[in-house]
Design a protein around this motif. Structure first.
Motif, PDB file in Angstrom:
ATOM      1  N   ILE A 100      45.546  40.142  20.647  1.00  0.00           N
ATOM      2  CA  ILE A 100      44.980  40.400  21.976  1.00  0.00           C
ATOM      3  C   ILE A 100      43.460  40.448  21.855  1.00  0.00           C
ATOM      4  O   ILE A 100      42.916  41.224  21.059  1.00  0.00           O
ATOM      5  CB  ILE A 100      45.488  41.714  22.594  1.00  0.00           C
ATOM      6  N   THR A 101      42.778  39.633  22.637  1.00  0.00           N
ATOM      7  CA  THR A 101      41.310  39.617  22.674  1.00  0.00           C
ATOM      8  C   THR A 101      40.836  40.225  23.977  1.00  0.00           C
ATOM      9  O   THR A 101      41.377  39.910  25.047  1.00  0.00           O
ATOM     10  CB  THR A 101      40.783  38.174  22.534  1.00  0.00           C
ATOM     11  N   TYR A 102      39.839  41.100  23.906  1.00  0.00           N
ATOM     12  CA  TYR A 102      39.326  41.787  25.101  1.00  0.00           C
ATOM     13  C   TYR A 102      37.897  41.331  25.393  1.00  0.00           C
ATOM     14  O   TYR A 102      37.084  41.179  24.481  1.00  0.00           O
ATOM     15  CB  TYR A 102      39.339  43.304  24.895  1.00  0.00           C
ATOM     16  N   ARG A 103      37.626  41.138  26.669  1.00  0.00           N
ATOM     17  CA  ARG A 103      36.258  40.873  27.119  1.00  0.00           C
ATOM     18  C   ARG A 103      35.855  41.978  28.083  1.00  0.00           C
ATOM     19  O   ARG A 103      36.516  42.170  29.119  1.00  0.00           O
ATOM     20  CB  ARG A 103      36.147  39.509  27.808  1.00  0.00           C
ATOM     21  N   PHE A 104      34.800  42.709  27.746  1.00  0.00           N
ATOM     22  CA  PHE A 104      34.278  43.774  28.606  1.00  0.00           C
ATOM     23  C   PHE A 104      33.154  43.196  29.467  1.00  0.00           C
ATOM     24  O   PHE A 104      32.220  42.576  28.952  1.00  0.00           O
ATOM     25  CB  PHE A 104      33.762  44.935  27.755  1.00  0.00           C
ATOM     26  N   LEU A 105      33.256  43.399  30.775  1.00  0.00           N
ATOM     27  CA  LEU A 105      32.296  42.831  31.731  1.00  0.00           C
ATOM     28  C   LEU A 105      31.727  43.909  32.624  1.00  0.00           C
ATOM     29  O   LEU A 105      32.475  44.749  33.152  1.00  0.00           O
ATOM     30  CB  LEU A 105      32.995  41.791  32.627  1.00  0.00           C
ATOM     31  N   LYS A 106      30.419  43.899  32.807  1.00  0.00           N
ATOM     32  CA  LYS A 106      29.795  44.841  33.729  1.00  0.00           C
ATOM     33  C   LYS A 106      29.516  44.143  35.051  1.00  0.00           C
ATOM     34  O   LYS A 106      28.815  43.131  35.094  1.00  0.00           O
ATOM     35  CB  LYS A 106      28.484  45.406  33.156  1.00  0.00           C
ATOM     36  N   GLN A 107      30.073  44.686  36.135  1.00  0.00           N
ATOM     37  CA  GLN A 107      29.856  44.140  37.466  1.00  0.00           C
ATOM     38  C   GLN A 107      29.287  45.231  38.370  1.00  0.00           C
ATOM     39  O   GLN A 107      28.946  46.323  37.899  1.00  0.00           O
ATOM     40  CB  GLN A 107      31.161  43.562  38.006  1.00  0.00           C
ATOM     41  N   LYS A 108      29.200  44.947  39.671  1.00  0.00           N
ATOM     42  CA  LYS A 108      28.550  45.881  40.594  1.00  0.00           C
ATOM     43  C   LYS A 108      29.192  47.259  40.584  1.00  0.00           C
ATOM     44  O   LYS A 108      28.511  48.284  40.640  1.00  0.00           O
ATOM     45  CB  LYS A 108      28.586  45.312  42.018  1.00  0.00           C
ATOM     46  N   LYS A 109      30.528  47.311  40.514  1.00  0.00           N
ATOM     47  CA  LYS A 109      31.230  48.593  40.595  1.00  0.00           C
ATOM     48  C   LYS A 109      31.422  49.274  39.244  1.00  0.00           C
ATOM     49  O   LYS A 109      32.011  50.347  39.172  1.00  0.00           O
ATOM     50  CB  LYS A 109      32.595  48.389  41.261  1.00  0.00           C
ATOM     51  N   GLY A 110      30.944  48.644  38.173  1.00  0.00           N
ATOM     52  CA  GLY A 110      31.085  49.253  36.851  1.00  0.00           C
ATOM     53  C   GLY A 110      31.646  48.270  35.841  1.00  0.00           C
ATOM     54  O   GLY A 110      31.605  47.055  36.037  1.00  0.00           O
ATOM     55  N   TRP A 111      32.185  48.808  34.755  1.00  0.00           N
ATOM     56  CA  TRP A 111      32.715  47.972  33.674  1.00  0.00           C
ATOM     57  C   TRP A 111      34.182  47.622  33.907  1.00  0.00           C
ATOM     58  O   TRP A 111      34.970  48.450  34.342  1.00  0.00           O
ATOM     59  CB  TRP A 111      32.578  48.690  32.337  1.00  0.00           C
TER      60      TRP A 111
END
Length: 491
Positions: free
Chosen positions: A260-271
């Protein structure tokens, strides 16, 4: 301290660290040309990275680089098409300008007709000037892209070019000062990071584990996100957390997990976190034994035609896909929904799907027959998204995709099948695309058609060559809608 605030600070800090390393890796590998093996050792020693962390860094950067290389190829094709179109337009308008000048010289300046002709001539000169300016700009862009390709030069603006250029127009972009823009810029450059997994690691990932209590632990004991649930595919991920017994290369039994590979993304409402895992591709459940389904990509909709095994149309319909003045996300969502509907039908009737082996420049050129405004509606993004989406969705659905030569499918379909089967002009093109999936011999033109034929037309030539001659001739002598109305009545 608030747990959510702690998590936010931790992820933001790691995002900044990861972003900094990514930019350093880009300089070392793609600017200075250092080999990955030596960089792996130096990065691990200097920044205390594990091999898995370095691989995550390298994979994210490689993804961006490959995307840029693909886009560059596409941009070169598109610019070459624009240059060809502009050059033809300039030659045509130059001839018209010369004729206007000759006419103007024959009119006395005291004549009432002189001002009108003079204005027409000036407008033509201005039009040509603008076209030539545009041609020079496009040629300059093309030269730059080809130079980058020849020299294997990669240009990446980490944080996006769009945001970078906003610093020069602070007021227009509602920034109080440059410091506020810089804060946004640094945040954008640190807004995501990748955590690559492996099947021989606990819960499929060494650095971020999604355990049986549905908690994601970022670097083990350091920070935990409790009760993490994914809105799509939760049951698939739950299954991936269950280990299975396998064997090593030496034949020893070992417990494995699904990677399992995870991508953490920060957007307007948070991570946010996205999880990617290997899933067994379903077997192909469609064939060409009972017929095929053809899809014709158009500006604003998809035309679909289903045929039987003899090439006769059974069903024809369209699915709307609004493309004009739409954001990329909206366009992708619309295309995704449309293709999901079509592929579901293909599964139900167990028929392969046939699409054009698309060349975007040729597709735009064929759409110009219906007017330049219509051609402009089909964006390059829509074109590339269609191909990527249908191929990925077809794999998941177990549908085989066949690609065929799109040459003259519209002309043949309109002349041979539109009136006979009561199809629309686009439905007849989709019918021809489907028939190409059976590799039938190229159809003969209908020589008793109401449409005119070129004066020098040799019926003994190959059918394909004759369709080329007819396409050029009709393009000069008929407006698209007039041609369609004539063919509809030509039974």
């Amino acid at each position: 301290m608030n747990h959510n605030l702690t998590s936010e600070m931790y992820l933001s800090e790691y995002g900044r660290f990861f972003g900094m390393l990514e930019r350093k890796l880009f300089v070392q590998s793609h600017i200075k040309g250092m080999p990955t093996t030596s960089l792996k050792k130096s990065f691990s020693k200097q920044f205390g990275l594990t091999a898995r962390q370095f691989n995550s860094l390298r994979m994210q950067l490689d993804g961006k680089v490959s995307s840029i290389l693909e886009k560059r190829k596409f941009d070169i094709q598109q610019l070459e098409s624009k240059i060809e179109y502009l050059q033809k337009s300039i030659v045509k308008k130059t001839t018209q300008k010369d004729k206007l000048l000759q006419k103007l010289l024959r009119i006395p300046q005291t004549s009432p007709a002189f001002p009108k002709q003079h204005k027409k001539y000036r407008n033509m000169k201005f039009y040509l000037h603008q076209k030539k300016r545009r041609l020079r700009n496009i040629q300059h862009k093309l030269e730059k892209l080809k130079s980058d390709e020849l020299n294997h030069k990669i240009r990446i603006c980490f944080g996006s070019k769009k945001l970078f250029h906003k610093q020069f127009y602070l007021e227009e972009n509602k920034y109080k000062d440059h410091a506020q823009w810089k804060e946004k810029w640094l945040e954008s450059r640190s807004s995501q990071f990748l955590v690559v997994g492996s099947k021989d690691e606990t819960y499929g990932n060494q650095s971020a584990t999604y355990d049986l209590q549905n908690a994601i632990s970022k670097y083990g004991k350091y920070i935990t996100f409790p009760e993490v649930h994914f809105p799509y595919g939760q049951e698939v991920i739950d299954q991936a957390k269950i280990p299975y017994m396998g064997f090593t290369r030496n034949g020893k039994p070992q417990k494995y997990f699904s990677s399992i590979t995870y991508r953490f993304l920060k957007q307007k409402k948070g991570w946010y976190v996205n999880a990617t895992l290997e899933k067994e591709t379903p077997k192909i459940g469609t064939s060409n034994l009972n017929g095929l389904i053809g899809i014709d990509l158009n500006a604003g909709f998809l035309a679909i035609c289903e045929i039987d095994r003899f090439g006769n149309p059974i069903k024809s319909w369209t699915v709307d896909v609004p493309m004009y003045c739409r954001r990329k996300e909206q366009l992708q969502a619309s295309l995704s929904d449309a293709l999901k509907e079509i592929l579901a039908h293909a599964v139900s009737v167990q028929k392969d799907v046939v699409i054009e082996k698309l060349d975007f420049s040729q597709k735009k050129a064929s759409l110009r027959e219906m007017g330049t405004k219509y051609a402009r509606m089909l964006s390059g993004f829509a074109y590339s998204s269609f191909q990527q989406l249908i191929e990925s969705k077809a794999k998941k659905a177990g549908v085989r995709i066949r690609k065929v030569n799109p040459a003259y499918t519209s002309q043949i379909g309109q002349m041979k099948f539109m009136a006979r089967y009561g199809l629309s002009s686009h439905g007849s093109a989709a019918c021809m695309i489907a028939r190409r999936g059976y590799y039938f011999k190229t159809e003969k033109p209908k020589y008793d058609s109401v449409l005119s034929f070129p004066k020098k037309f040799d019926k003994q030539k190959a059918n394909f060559n004759n369709w080329r001659s007819l396409t050029r001739h009709w393009g000069k002598y008929y407006y698209f809608q007039d041609k369609i109305e004539l063919l509809k009545a030509d039974i």
